[in-house]
Every structure is written in structure tokens, then in C-alpha cells.
Design a protein around this motif. Sequence first.
Motif, PDB file in Angstrom:
ATOM      1  N   ILE A   1       0.979  -0.993   0.161  1.00 15.29           N
ATOM      2  CA  ILE A   1       0.120  -0.024  -0.101  1.00 15.29           C
ATOM      3  C   ILE A   1       0.684   1.580  -0.205  1.00 15.29           C
ATOM      4  O   ILE A   1       1.852   1.687   0.885  1.00 15.29           O
ATOM      5  CB  ILE A   1      -1.287   0.224   0.876  1.00 15.29           C
ATOM      6  CG1 ILE A   1      -1.609  -1.762   1.410  1.00 15.29           C
ATOM      7  CG2 ILE A   1      -2.276   1.171   1.383  1.00 15.29           C
ATOM      8  CD1 ILE A   1      -2.628  -1.453   2.291  1.00 15.29           C
ATOM      9  N   ILE A   2       0.969   2.309  -0.802  1.00 16.62           N
ATOM     10  CA  ILE A   2       1.925   3.356  -1.004  1.00 16.62           C
ATOM     11  C   ILE A   2       1.182   4.325  -0.861  1.00 16.62           C
ATOM     12  O   ILE A   2       0.068   4.599  -1.253  1.00 16.62           O
ATOM     13  CB  ILE A   2       2.544   2.988  -3.007  1.00 16.62           C
ATOM     14  CG1 ILE A   2       2.620   1.153  -3.585  1.00 16.62           C
ATOM     15  CG2 ILE A   2       3.455   4.235  -2.780  1.00 16.62           C
ATOM     16  CD1 ILE A   2       3.246   1.324  -4.704  1.00 16.62           C
TER      17      ILE A   2
ATOM     18  N   ALA B   1      -1.806  -4.297 -10.271  1.00 21.78           N
ATOM     19  CA  ALA B   1      -1.659  -3.187 -10.271  1.00 21.78           C
ATOM     20  C   ALA B   1      -2.301  -2.504 -10.184  1.00 21.78           C
ATOM     21  O   ALA B   1      -3.212  -2.512 -10.826  1.00 21.78           O
ATOM     22  CB  ALA B   1       0.007  -2.216 -10.825  1.00 21.78           C
ATOM     23  N   ALA B   2      -2.570  -1.449  -8.943  1.00 24.18           N
ATOM     24  CA  ALA B   2      -4.027  -0.337  -9.107  1.00 24.18           C
ATOM     25  C   ALA B   2      -3.399   1.210  -8.366  1.00 24.18           C
ATOM     26  O   ALA B   2      -2.150   1.062  -7.841  1.00 24.18           O
ATOM     27  CB  ALA B   2      -4.843  -1.279  -8.367  1.00 24.18           C
ATOM     28  N   LYS B   3      -4.146   1.890  -9.243  1.00 27.95           N
ATOM     29  CA  LYS B   3      -3.859   3.362  -8.887  1.00 27.95           C
ATOM     30  C   LYS B   3      -5.492   3.225  -8.094  1.00 27.95           C
ATOM     31  O   LYS B   3      -5.939   3.682  -8.180  1.00 27.95           O
ATOM     32  CB  LYS B   3      -3.975   3.946  -9.948  1.00 27.95           C
ATOM     33  CG  LYS B   3      -2.887   5.455  -9.770  1.00 27.95           C
ATOM     34  CD  LYS B   3      -2.901   6.308 -10.945  1.00 27.95           C
ATOM     35  CE  LYS B   3      -2.535   7.584 -10.692  1.00 27.95           C
ATOM     36  NZ  LYS B   3      -2.235   8.591 -11.285  1.00 27.95           N
ATOM     37  N   VAL B   4      -5.143   4.728  -6.620  1.00 26.30           N
ATOM     38  CA  VAL B   4      -6.466   4.873  -5.789  1.00 26.30           C
ATOM     39  C   VAL B   4      -6.904   5.915  -6.752  1.00 26.30           C
ATOM     40  O   VAL B   4      -6.650   6.726  -7.101  1.00 26.30           O
ATOM     41  CB  VAL B   4      -5.675   5.102  -4.484  1.00 26.30           C
ATOM     42  CG1 VAL B   4      -6.907   5.870  -3.639  1.00 26.30           C
ATOM     43  CG2 VAL B   4      -5.286   3.934  -3.715  1.00 26.30           C
ATOM     44  N   TRP B   5      -8.627   6.560  -6.867  1.00 23.17           N
ATOM     45  CA  TRP B   5      -8.943   7.280  -7.450  1.00 23.17           C
ATOM     46  C   TRP B   5      -8.858   8.139  -6.821  1.00 23.17           C
ATOM     47  O   TRP B   5      -9.101   8.212  -5.802  1.00 23.17           O
ATOM     48  CB  TRP B   5     -10.570   6.413  -7.698  1.00 23.17           C
ATOM     49  CG  TRP B   5     -11.567   5.639  -8.686  1.00 23.17           C
ATOM     50  CD1 TRP B   5     -11.614   4.504  -8.475  1.00 23.17           C
ATOM     51  CD2 TRP B   5     -11.137   5.888  -9.802  1.00 23.17           C
ATOM     52  NE1 TRP B   5     -12.226   3.807  -9.565  1.00 23.17           N
ATOM     53  CE2 TRP B   5     -11.092   4.745 -10.796  1.00 23.17           C
ATOM     54  CE3 TRP B   5     -11.327   7.624 -11.291  1.00 23.17           C
ATOM     55  CZ2 TRP B   5     -11.786   4.687 -11.956  1.00 23.17           C
ATOM     56  CZ3 TRP B   5     -11.184   6.727 -12.166  1.00 23.17           C
ATOM     57  CH2 TRP B   5     -11.365   5.455 -13.007  1.00 23.17           C
TER      58      TRP B   5
ATOM     59  N   THR C   1      -5.639  10.626  -0.860  1.00 24.28           N
ATOM     60  CA  THR C   1      -6.872   9.258   0.019  1.00 24.28           C
ATOM     61  C   THR C   1      -5.959   9.437   0.667  1.00 24.28           C
ATOM     62  O   THR C   1      -4.310   9.220   0.761  1.00 24.28           O
ATOM     63  CB  THR C   1      -6.672   8.652  -2.011  1.00 24.28           C
ATOM     64  OG1 THR C   1      -5.356   8.747  -2.411  1.00 24.28           O
ATOM     65  CG2 THR C   1      -7.346   9.635  -2.664  1.00 24.28           C
ATOM     66  N   PRO C   2      -6.171   7.466   1.255  1.00 21.77           N
ATOM     67  CA  PRO C   2      -5.725   7.202   2.192  1.00 21.77           C
ATOM     68  C   PRO C   2      -4.351   6.690   0.869  1.00 21.77           C
ATOM     69  O   PRO C   2      -3.908   6.004   2.522  1.00 21.77           O
ATOM     70  CB  PRO C   2      -6.417   6.331   3.067  1.00 21.77           C
ATOM     71  CG  PRO C   2      -7.029   6.499   1.949  1.00 21.77           C
ATOM     72  CD  PRO C   2      -7.401   7.755   1.079  1.00 21.77           C
ATOM     73  N   ALA C   3      -3.851   6.721   0.439  1.00 17.86           N
ATOM     74  CA  ALA C   3      -3.223   5.996  -0.538  1.00 17.86           C
ATOM     75  C   ALA C   3      -2.934   6.312  -1.806  1.00 17.86           C
ATOM     76  O   ALA C   3      -4.132   6.666  -2.637  1.00 17.86           O
ATOM     77  CB  ALA C   3      -3.232   4.377  -0.427  1.00 17.86           C
ATOM     78  N   TYR C   4      -2.345   5.982  -2.174  1.00 18.13           N
ATOM     79  CA  TYR C   4      -1.777   6.171  -4.005  1.00 18.13           C
ATOM     80  C   TYR C   4      -1.985   5.690  -5.205  1.00 18.13           C
ATOM     81  O   TYR C   4      -2.608   5.459  -6.187  1.00 18.13           O
ATOM     82  CB  TYR C   4      -0.361   7.465  -4.088  1.00 18.13           C
ATOM     83  CG  TYR C   4      -0.577   7.608  -5.832  1.00 18.13           C
ATOM     84  CD1 TYR C   4      -1.335   8.693  -6.201  1.00 18.13           C
ATOM     85  CD2 TYR C   4       0.731   6.754  -6.262  1.00 18.13           C
ATOM     86  CE1 TYR C   4      -1.101   8.819  -7.291  1.00 18.13           C
ATOM     87  CE2 TYR C   4       1.209   7.609  -7.520  1.00 18.13           C
ATOM     88  CZ  TYR C   4       0.034   9.138  -8.051  1.00 18.13           C
ATOM     89  OH  TYR C   4       0.479   9.247  -9.475  1.00 18.13           O
ATOM     90  N   ARG C   5      -1.436   3.883  -4.644  1.00 16.87           N
ATOM     91  CA  ARG C   5      -1.226   3.249  -5.506  1.00 16.87           C
ATOM     92  C   ARG C   5      -1.024   1.732  -4.552  1.00 16.87           C
ATOM     93  O   ARG C   5      -0.757   2.089  -2.741  1.00 16.87           O
ATOM     94  CB  ARG C   5       0.134   3.052  -5.791  1.00 16.87           C
ATOM     95  CG  ARG C   5      -0.053   3.750  -7.744  1.00 16.87           C
ATOM     96  CD  ARG C   5       1.178   3.060  -8.091  1.00 16.87           C
ATOM     97  NE  ARG C   5       1.092   4.448  -9.851  1.00 16.87           N
ATOM     98  CZ  ARG C   5       0.077   3.222 -10.818  1.00 16.87           C
ATOM     99  NH1 ARG C   5      -0.595   2.705 -10.390  1.00 16.87           N
ATOM    100  NH2 ARG C   5      -0.169   3.684 -11.737  1.00 16.87           N
ATOM    101  N   THR C   6      -1.634   0.726  -5.014  1.00 17.53           N
ATOM    102  CA  THR C   6      -1.795  -0.860  -4.227  1.00 17.53           C
ATOM    103  C   THR C   6      -0.607  -2.023  -4.976  1.00 17.53           C
ATOM    104  O   THR C   6      -0.984  -1.871  -6.632  1.00 17.53           O
ATOM    105  CB  THR C   6      -2.357  -1.724  -3.522  1.00 17.53           C
ATOM    106  OG1 THR C   6      -3.805  -1.580  -4.810  1.00 17.53           O
ATOM    107  CG2 THR C   6      -3.318  -0.836  -3.107  1.00 17.53           C
TER     108      THR C   6
ATOM    109  N   THR D   1       8.382   8.381  -0.605  1.00 20.97           N
ATOM    110  CA  THR D   1       6.933   7.990  -0.153  1.00 20.97           C
ATOM    111  C   THR D   1       7.147   6.271   0.666  1.00 20.97           C
ATOM    112  O   THR D   1       7.998   6.362   1.063  1.00 20.97           O
ATOM    113  CB  THR D   1       6.342   7.992  -1.443  1.00 20.97           C
ATOM    114  OG1 THR D   1       4.673   7.771  -0.665  1.00 20.97           O
ATOM    115  CG2 THR D   1       5.910   6.694  -2.071  1.00 20.97           C
ATOM    116  N   THR D   2       6.577   6.639   1.348  1.00 21.58           N
ATOM    117  CA  THR D   2       6.664   5.696   2.763  1.00 21.58           C
ATOM    118  C   THR D   2       5.097   4.331   1.752  1.00 21.58           C
ATOM    119  O   THR D   2       4.093   4.971   1.553  1.00 21.58           O
ATOM    120  CB  THR D   2       6.001   5.719   3.583  1.00 21.58           C
ATOM    121  OG1 THR D   2       4.791   6.342   4.219  1.00 21.58           O
ATOM    122  CG2 THR D   2       6.771   6.693   4.699  1.00 21.58           C
TER     123      THR D   2
END
Length: 101
Positions: free
Chosen positions: A8-9, A40-44, A52-57, A89-90
Motif C-alpha cells: 500500500i503506497i 497493480a492499481a491506482k487509487v481514485w 486519499t489514504p493511499a496512492y497505489r497498491t 513516499t512510504t
Amino acid sequence: MPTKITLIIDNPADPAAFEITYARIQELAAQLPALRRLEAAKVWPKEDGTPTPAYRTLDLYFDSYDDASAAVATPIAGEFFPLLIGTGTTFTGLFSDIESA
């Protein structure tokens, strides 16, 4: 039991620069030994513009916990994890047993 590693990026300071490096991270992750599937997914973005709480997963699927554990100890993982950390980023990493498909 099938195992999934989820990364979770968090939101990067510079998304455009992050995306350039992320392409290589995803390419390397796809080369992990015993990897069965990569998702791979990019958070809407939120409609109100708040973060958002995250940028990508990034989800990495393996046949077993042992396969997943061995994969993250390889030179390939030793190449892509530092790239991810180097983006500034973390991220949070989770190993999960897959209970249903």
C-alpha cells in the motif's frame, strides 16, 4: 495456502516523478520468482480534492507463504524495494493468506 503480498503506497510529493520510477518497480516485481499474478492499481482521487489514504497498491500472488518469503529475499526484490523507498513516499507491506479466489 496461497499467499498475497500487498504493498500500500502512500501519496507521493511529486506524482509525475513517482510514476516514472514506479514503471520500473512494477517491471521488476513482475520478475519475482514463483510469482503467479501481479495486480497493480491506482487509487481514485477523492471528488473533493482531499488526499486519499493511499496512492497505489501492488498485489503479488504466490502459491505459498514460503514462495512469497523467498521472493522478497531475492536480488530482484533487492532492486525494486530500494527504488520504492527512494521515491520519497512510504508504504505498508502485508503478507496475507488467500482464503477464497
